[in-house]
Design an enzyme around this catalytic site. Sequence first.
Site, short mmCIF file in Angstrom:
data_model
loop_
_atom_site.label_atom_id
_atom_site.label_comp_id
_atom_site.label_asym_id
_atom_site.label_seq_id
_atom_site.Cartn_x
_atom_site.Cartn_y
_atom_site.Cartn_z
N PRO A 1 0.83 -1.21 0.00
CA PRO A 1 0.00 0.00 0.00
C PRO A 1 0.87 1.27 0.00
CG PRO A 1 -0.26 -1.22 2.08
CD PRO A 1 0.60 -2.05 1.19
N ALA B 1 1.69 4.22 3.45
CA ALA B 1 1.16 3.45 4.57
C ALA B 1 2.25 2.97 5.51
CB ALA B 1 0.37 2.25 4.03
N GLY B 2 3.47 3.48 5.33
CA GLY B 2 4.57 3.14 6.26
C GLY B 2 5.24 1.82 5.96
N GLY C 1 7.08 1.11 3.19
CA GLY C 1 8.27 1.20 2.31
C GLY C 1 7.98 1.03 0.83
N SER C 2 6.77 1.40 0.41
CA SER C 2 6.41 1.18 -1.00
C SER C 2 7.36 1.91 -1.96
CB SER C 2 4.95 1.59 -1.19
OG SER C 2 4.78 2.48 -2.22
N ALA D 1 10.54 2.84 -1.57
CA ALA D 1 11.86 2.21 -1.62
C ALA D 1 11.81 0.90 -2.40
CB ALA D 1 12.38 1.97 -0.20
N ALA D 2 10.73 0.12 -2.18
CA ALA D 2 10.63 -1.18 -2.85
C ALA D 2 10.48 -1.01 -4.36
CB ALA D 2 9.45 -1.97 -2.27
N ASP E 1 14.89 2.73 5.02
CA ASP E 1 13.94 2.02 4.15
C ASP E 1 14.66 1.34 2.98
OD1 ASP E 1 12.10 3.14 5.84
OD2 ASP E 1 10.79 3.90 4.26
C1 MEV Z 1 10.06 5.82 7.52
O1 MEV Z 1 9.94 4.46 7.21
C2 MEV Z 1 10.88 6.00 8.76
C3 MEV Z 1 11.13 7.45 9.16
O2 MEV Z 1 11.99 7.40 10.30
C4 MEV Z 1 11.76 8.26 8.05
C5 MEV Z 1 13.18 7.82 7.74
O3 MEV Z 1 13.84 7.18 8.55
O4 MEV Z 1 13.65 8.16 6.64
C6 MEV Z 1 9.84 8.14 9.60
#
Ligand code: MEV
Length: 319
Positions: free
Chosen positions: A101, A104-105, A107-108, A110-111, A152
């Site tokens: 997603p 949504a945190g 890592g979309s 980066a992937a 990420d």
């Molecule tokens: C994002 O997955 C994590 C954060 O700490 C940002 C980062 O480290 O670049 C919020």
Amino acid sequence: MPAITATAPGKAILLGEHAVVYGQPAIAVPVIQVKARAIVTARPDRPRGWVGVQAPDIDLETTLADLPADDPLARVISGVLETIVIPQPPACTVRITSTIPIAAGLGSGAAISVAIIRAFSEFLGRPLPNEQVSDLAFQVEKLHHGTPSGIDNTVVTYERAVYFTKSNDAARGQMMTLKVAKPFTLVIGDSGVSSPTVLTVSDVRQAWLKDVELYEGLFASTGDLVKSARSAIENGDTPLLGQLMDANQEILEKIGVSSPDLERLIQAARQAGAYGAKLSGGGRGGNMIALAPIDATSEVVEALTKASAKSSLVTVVSS
Ligand code: MEV
């Protein structure tokens, strides 16, 4: 020439998000249940140098030449061409799909970058080593996050649990592979609220600028939790790891990146027997994670569903 395919997993930050941007360590794990996929296909019907770009998930069908130079997909494809030093590649189409997603945190961004870099560099006959894959993805992360730590792109490239510290004077942070003494189970619940990391990272920066002492204190406390979590993982002490995640959530609330939706899911997971639970990634929306005893995994999943999680998935972290 056969089509070249590469995939890259999602990721979850176990502890230490945000503080990692300010030099504290953080722990992240790959989430292989979701993936970005890039397929590069030769297009002998087109002139050399022509690169088609297809991303059906976002209804995008265009060419590299027609994308704005600061578009993340254009950046990653051009980055590969600059690294390999091929101004006029054989004509091809780069097709990207993803089950991770967006915003949504997990890592979309980066992937997607890592999958493209791997498939495209292999198509050009010069598959790049992990270090270069991660460095290039980091350059593109700057478009997504503004001031990313690099965690990420690192966890997504190496696909293993990492203890990561940002480096201030070099693009590449320091990565240590974690020895997971006892595999542990994470239930990941999606709040369904889209929250681009670039916004939360920049809000935290504004808040830090207003009260450096307070925020430095919160980040340092986070760093202490992360160090203890590393020992807990290396000693197989899962209940302690859960307590440390809860403590990290408390700090993230003070940092200002939690939300009522995330907290509802976190409470539900704890009440269903999780050792600990917290938001994961940029926060304010996106996903939370719960560390679940193996015999309570389905209870935690059910509790998240009842608490209106948009979806949930279960992943096991091992060395
Ligand atoms: C994002 O997955 C994590 C954060 O700490 C940002 C980062 O480290 O670049 C919020």
